[in-house]
Design an enzyme around this catalytic site. Structure first.
Site, mmCIF file in Angstrom:
data_model
loop_
_atom_site.group_PDB
_atom_site.id
_atom_site.type_symbol
_atom_site.label_atom_id
_atom_site.label_comp_id
_atom_site.label_asym_id
_atom_site.label_seq_id
_atom_site.Cartn_x
_atom_site.Cartn_y
_atom_site.Cartn_z
ATOM 1 N N ASN A 111 -0.696 -3.960 32.218
ATOM 2 C CA ASN A 111 0.186 -4.805 31.407
ATOM 3 C C ASN A 111 1.119 -5.560 32.340
ATOM 4 O O ASN A 111 1.386 -5.109 33.456
ATOM 5 C CB ASN A 111 1.014 -3.931 30.457
ATOM 6 C CG ASN A 111 1.913 -4.752 29.545
ATOM 7 O OD1 ASN A 111 1.485 -5.807 29.025
ATOM 8 N ND2 ASN A 111 3.145 -4.325 29.355
ATOM 9 N N HIS A 113 5.028 -7.152 32.329
ATOM 10 C CA HIS A 113 6.284 -7.103 31.579
ATOM 11 C C HIS A 113 7.308 -7.983 32.299
ATOM 12 O O HIS A 113 7.437 -7.896 33.520
ATOM 13 C CB HIS A 113 6.787 -5.655 31.501
ATOM 14 C CG HIS A 113 8.054 -5.534 30.714
ATOM 15 N ND1 HIS A 113 8.084 -5.581 29.338
ATOM 16 C CD2 HIS A 113 9.340 -5.416 31.120
ATOM 17 C CE1 HIS A 113 9.342 -5.472 28.924
ATOM 18 N NE2 HIS A 113 10.115 -5.372 29.981
ATOM 19 N N SER A 140 6.896 -7.340 36.271
ATOM 20 C CA SER A 140 6.226 -6.147 36.797
ATOM 21 C C SER A 140 4.836 -6.038 36.199
ATOM 22 O O SER A 140 4.660 -6.191 34.986
ATOM 23 C CB SER A 140 7.002 -4.886 36.400
ATOM 24 O OG SER A 140 8.356 -4.948 36.776
ATOM 25 N N ASP A 149 6.298 0.531 28.301
ATOM 26 C CA ASP A 149 6.765 -0.161 29.516
ATOM 27 C C ASP A 149 7.190 0.819 30.614
ATOM 28 O O ASP A 149 8.112 0.532 31.390
ATOM 29 C CB ASP A 149 7.960 -1.105 29.192
ATOM 30 C CG ASP A 149 7.575 -2.194 28.214
ATOM 31 O OD1 ASP A 149 6.394 -2.576 28.182
ATOM 32 O OD2 ASP A 149 8.466 -2.657 27.482
HETATM 33 C C1 GRF Z 1 4.973 -13.129 29.427
HETATM 34 O O1 GRF Z 1 6.299 -13.346 29.777
HETATM 35 C C2 GRF Z 1 4.629 -11.662 29.514
HETATM 36 O O2 GRF Z 1 5.287 -11.038 30.557
HETATM 37 C C3 GRF Z 1 5.162 -11.172 28.197
HETATM 38 O O3 GRF Z 1 4.817 -12.170 27.282
HETATM 39 C C4 GRF Z 1 4.721 -13.421 27.955
HETATM 40 C C5 GRF Z 1 3.341 -13.939 27.704
HETATM 41 O O4 GRF Z 1 3.121 -15.191 28.223
HETATM 42 N N1 GRF Z 1 4.666 -9.858 27.911
HETATM 43 P P1 GRF Z 1 1.686 -15.848 28.146
HETATM 44 O O5 GRF Z 1 1.153 -15.659 26.741
HETATM 45 O O6 GRF Z 1 0.812 -15.202 29.180
HETATM 46 O O7 GRF Z 1 1.932 -17.308 28.437
#
Ligand code: GRF
Length: 222
Positions: A111, A113, A140, A149
């Site tokens: 994932n 985050h 991260s 997370d």
């Molecule tokens: C990113 O900031 C990711 O870290 C978070 O959601 C956002 C997704 O962006 N979990 P995208 O859909 O990849 O443009």
């Protein structure tokens, strides 16, 4: 003899810019993966268009069609398994998965985050960083474990917080680093260099007691 590309399924909920970074990296020949399918819980996710444009299977398992989380995860699990991935990449997938699901994929689910974990778990990270007046922020990539997370962090992209930052300007700066570190970590995994050993991530066989940290101007490691 070269190893075959790693089969990967990507889960998204929205824009899919991290998905695009993976597609671009794969196309540039930097990522030895077979991006088999993108699955979204939201039919309006723009990332589905990106997947189709890249010739990938683009599927929807809409959470609103299910009575509870367990039923949703069972259906999602079926769709994922149909593509036989060896890695599941959560790229802006805004659903909490059941422990059973996470346990089944432990060690082969990543994932991203938007914070320097363990700081700022959960939502609205950019706003909370500004409110707390922190001067550094980032993103991260971590292995997914049942605690939200909280799985072992592999790599972090670090950015400064500027005095005049808004939530949007800060989010954009962090997102640029997301697009660097996610393909990097997926590449390590695909190359067989990254694994999860119980609760510890191993890179090239050595425990990552602290994540690999990259600033905006740092070159990407090999
Ligand atoms: C990113 O900031 C990711 O870290 C978070 O959601 C956002 C997704 O962006 N979990 P995208 O859909 O990849 O443009």
């Amino acid at each position: 003899m070269s190893t075959p590309p790693l089969p990967v399924v990507v889960l998204i909920s929205g824009n899919g810019s991290n998905l695009q970074a993976l597609i671009d990296s794969q196309r540039a020949g930097h990522l030895p993966v077979d991006l088999r399918a993108v699955i979204s819980n939201d039919p309006s996710a723009y990332g589905l268009e990106r997947a189709r444009a890249a010739g990938m299977a683009a599927e929807v398992v809409d959470h609103r069609d299910f009575l509870d989380r367990a039923a949703y995860d069972t259906a999602l699990r079926e769709r994922i398994d149909a593509h036989q991935p060896r890695l599941v990449v959560l790229a802006g997938f805004m659903r909490i998965l059941t422990h059973g699901m996470v346990n089944d994929f432990q060690g082969r689910m990543l994932n991203i985050h938007p914070s320097l974990l363990p700081a700022f778990r959960g939502l609205h990270t950019h706003r909370r960083v500004l409110e707390a007046r922190h001067t550094v922020h980032g993103c991260s990539v971590h292995f997914v474990t049942p605690a939200l997370d909280a799985g072992p962090v592999v790599a972090q992209g670090v950015v400064p917080v500027n005095p005049d930052d808004t939530e949007d300007s800060l989010a954009n700066r962090v997102l640029q680093q997301e697009h660097r570190i996610y393909p990097l970590v997926v590449r390590w995994f695909a190359q067989g260099r990254l694994e999860l050993d119980r609760e510890v991530a191993l890179l090239d066989g050595a425990p990552l007691y602290t994540p690999v940290r990259l600033g905006p101007n740092d070159p990407l490691p090999g």
